[in-house]
Design a protein around this motif. Structure first.
Motif, PDB file in Angstrom:
ATOM      1  N   CYS A 206     -46.505  19.593 -12.572  1.00  0.00           N
ATOM      2  CA  CYS A 206     -47.353  19.305 -11.365  1.00  0.00           C
ATOM      3  C   CYS A 206     -48.641  19.656 -11.887  1.00  0.00           C
ATOM      4  O   CYS A 206     -48.943  20.932 -12.338  1.00  0.00           O
ATOM      5  N   PHE A 211     -52.507  13.863  -9.149  1.00  0.00           N
ATOM      6  CA  PHE A 211     -51.112  13.302  -9.135  1.00  0.00           C
ATOM      7  C   PHE A 211     -50.922  12.179 -10.192  1.00  0.00           C
ATOM      8  O   PHE A 211     -49.752  12.605 -10.667  1.00  0.00           O
ATOM      9  N   MET A 212     -51.773  11.511 -10.901  1.00  0.00           N
ATOM     10  CA  MET A 212     -51.472  10.493 -11.864  1.00  0.00           C
ATOM     11  C   MET A 212     -51.191  11.384 -12.728  1.00  0.00           C
ATOM     12  O   MET A 212     -50.295  10.981 -13.902  1.00  0.00           O
ATOM     13  N   SER A 214     -49.550  14.336 -13.006  1.00  0.00           N
ATOM     14  CA  SER A 214     -48.221  14.828 -13.003  1.00  0.00           C
ATOM     15  C   SER A 214     -47.385  13.677 -13.281  1.00  0.00           C
ATOM     16  O   SER A 214     -46.353  13.896 -13.920  1.00  0.00           O
ATOM     17  N   VAL A 215     -47.614  12.448 -12.873  1.00  0.00           N
ATOM     18  CA  VAL A 215     -46.819  11.386 -13.320  1.00  0.00           C
ATOM     19  C   VAL A 215     -46.897  11.347 -14.837  1.00  0.00           C
ATOM     20  O   VAL A 215     -45.669  10.927 -15.414  1.00  0.00           O
ATOM     21  N   GLN A 216     -47.840  11.272 -15.522  1.00  0.00           N
ATOM     22  CA  GLN A 216     -47.656  11.028 -16.875  1.00  0.00           C
ATOM     23  C   GLN A 216     -47.098  12.182 -17.530  1.00  0.00           C
ATOM     24  O   GLN A 216     -46.356  11.947 -18.430  1.00  0.00           O
ATOM     25  N   ALA A 218     -44.575  13.828 -16.478  1.00  0.00           N
ATOM     26  CA  ALA A 218     -43.116  13.722 -16.183  1.00  0.00           C
ATOM     27  C   ALA A 218     -42.484  12.649 -17.190  1.00  0.00           C
ATOM     28  O   ALA A 218     -41.477  12.821 -17.787  1.00  0.00           O
ATOM     29  N   LEU A 219     -43.448  11.521 -17.419  1.00  0.00           N
ATOM     30  CA  LEU A 219     -42.877  10.375 -18.351  1.00  0.00           C
ATOM     31  C   LEU A 219     -42.811  11.268 -19.873  1.00  0.00           C
ATOM     32  O   LEU A 219     -42.031  10.923 -20.510  1.00  0.00           O
ATOM     33  N   CYS A 261     -37.432  11.460  -7.769  1.00  0.00           N
ATOM     34  CA  CYS A 261     -38.422  10.698  -6.981  1.00  0.00           C
ATOM     35  C   CYS A 261     -39.527  11.557  -6.793  1.00  0.00           C
ATOM     36  O   CYS A 261     -39.650  12.648  -6.106  1.00  0.00           O
ATOM     37  N   LEU A 262     -40.599  11.033  -7.672  1.00  0.00           N
ATOM     38  CA  LEU A 262     -41.988  11.997  -7.853  1.00  0.00           C
ATOM     39  C   LEU A 262     -42.789  11.321  -6.835  1.00  0.00           C
ATOM     40  O   LEU A 262     -43.155  10.054  -6.836  1.00  0.00           O
ATOM     41  N   ASP A 263     -43.437  11.954  -5.783  1.00  0.00           N
ATOM     42  CA  ASP A 263     -44.473  11.690  -4.807  1.00  0.00           C
ATOM     43  C   ASP A 263     -45.527  12.591  -4.987  1.00  0.00           C
ATOM     44  O   ASP A 263     -45.302  13.712  -5.114  1.00  0.00           O
ATOM     45  N   CYS A 267     -44.963  16.823  -5.108  1.00  0.00           N
ATOM     46  CA  CYS A 267     -45.851  17.674  -6.060  1.00  0.00           C
ATOM     47  C   CYS A 267     -46.525  18.756  -5.079  1.00  0.00           C
ATOM     48  O   CYS A 267     -46.864  19.910  -5.596  1.00  0.00           O
TER      49      CYS A 267
END
Length: 289
Positions: A206, A211-212, A214-216, A218-219, A261-263, A267
């Motif tokens: 997180c 937020f982006m 955090s998405v990267q 996670a990937l 499910c990440l949103d 976060c």
């Protein structure tokens, strides 16, 4: 081209022009049907028919599918239409009367005899010998449909999936591999600094400010798990934790997959849960550029 052929082409062009002129006269007669008498309309059509017969006389053996033949056929069709319209506008003769006359002539004494009508028509009709080009489908047979046979499929053997002993993905050069290597180094440092204790997954990925990112993260974590460099397991609090694999073990067993499910709301929830003010994983210099 010899002189005979040139003369033949010239005569054919002349006949085409004359037939076009007759078609235009036919159109003029059709436009004046309502103002002219029945006799005047029929006389005009008879004049056109006479001229058309003079044009084609001696040239019965014309080339098939030529422009001349098409125009001659079109003129004949238009003449029939004009005669029909003249009868409709200038006489009391209707289609019902015409059908009744045929019915009374053909059907007598509960029997059907079309020869009566033919014998009457032959007395007033003129035989017309059509070119073979006007009967193109008389002897045509439908094509025989042969069903196509499908080729037999080759049987394929199920091949056992095997994970490669060493992956070259982390050795590739580029922005993606640099980001992965950078995250892996940070995870190792955080893991060692925490006395080799599992790291909370959501605390690790997180970024409360982006937020982006955090998405990267996670990937990248999912990629490292796939490469068996790290693993994710449930902690004592029931939440996922990240553990660094000190010994990389290759296995042929099916891997387990987890769906997250990440949103933004999720976060923010774990940022408050772990009191995150600054992200644990920092972006590489290459990514910032």
């Amino acid at each position: 081209m010899d002189s005979t052929q040139q003369e033949s082409n010239f005569e054919e062009n002349e006949r085409i022009i004359e037939l076009n002129d007759l078609i235009e006269k036919n159109i003029e007669i059709e436009q004046k049907i309502e103002t002219c008498s029945f006799g005047e309309s029929i006389s005009a059509i008879e004049d056109i028919l006479s001229k058309a017969n003079d044009i084609v006389q001696g040239y019965e053996e014309r080339r098939t599918n030529s422009i001349e033949l098409v125009l001659d056929t079109e003129l004949l069709r238009r003449n029939h239409e004009v005669v029909g319209k003249a009868i409709q506008y200038n006489t009391n003769f209707t289609d019902r009367m015409f059908c009744t006359a045929i019915n009374n002539l053909v059907f007598k004494d509960n029997s059907e005899n079309w020869d009566e009508l033919c014998s009457l028509a032959c007395q007033h009709g003129t035989p017309f010998f059509a070119s073979a080009s006007m009967l193109p489908f008389i002897d045509v047979k439908p094509k025989e449909h042969i069903p196509k046979q499908r080729a037999a499929r080759k049987s394929t053997k199920n091949v056992e999936e095997k994970r490669p002993k060493q992956s070259d993905k982390l050795e590739r050069k580029g922005e993606g591999s640099t980001a992965v290597n950078h995250v892996m180094r940070q995870i190792k440092n955080i893991y060692r600094a925490g006395n080799n204790q599992p790291i909370p997954y959501f605390k690790l990925i997180c970024n409360p400010h982006n937020f982006m990112d955090s998405v990267q993260n996670a990937l990248i974590i999912s990629f490292l798990v796939k490469e068996n460099l790290i693993s994710i397991e449930n902690g004592t609090d029931g939440l996922p934790h990240v553990k660094v694999n000190t010994v990389q073990v290759s296995t042929t067993e099916d891997s387990n997959q987890d769906i997250c499910c990440l949103d933004v709301e999720l976060c923010e929830k774990y940022a408050k849960h772990y009191n995150i003010t600054e992200p644990m994983l920092k972006r590489a210099d290459l990514d910032d550029n």
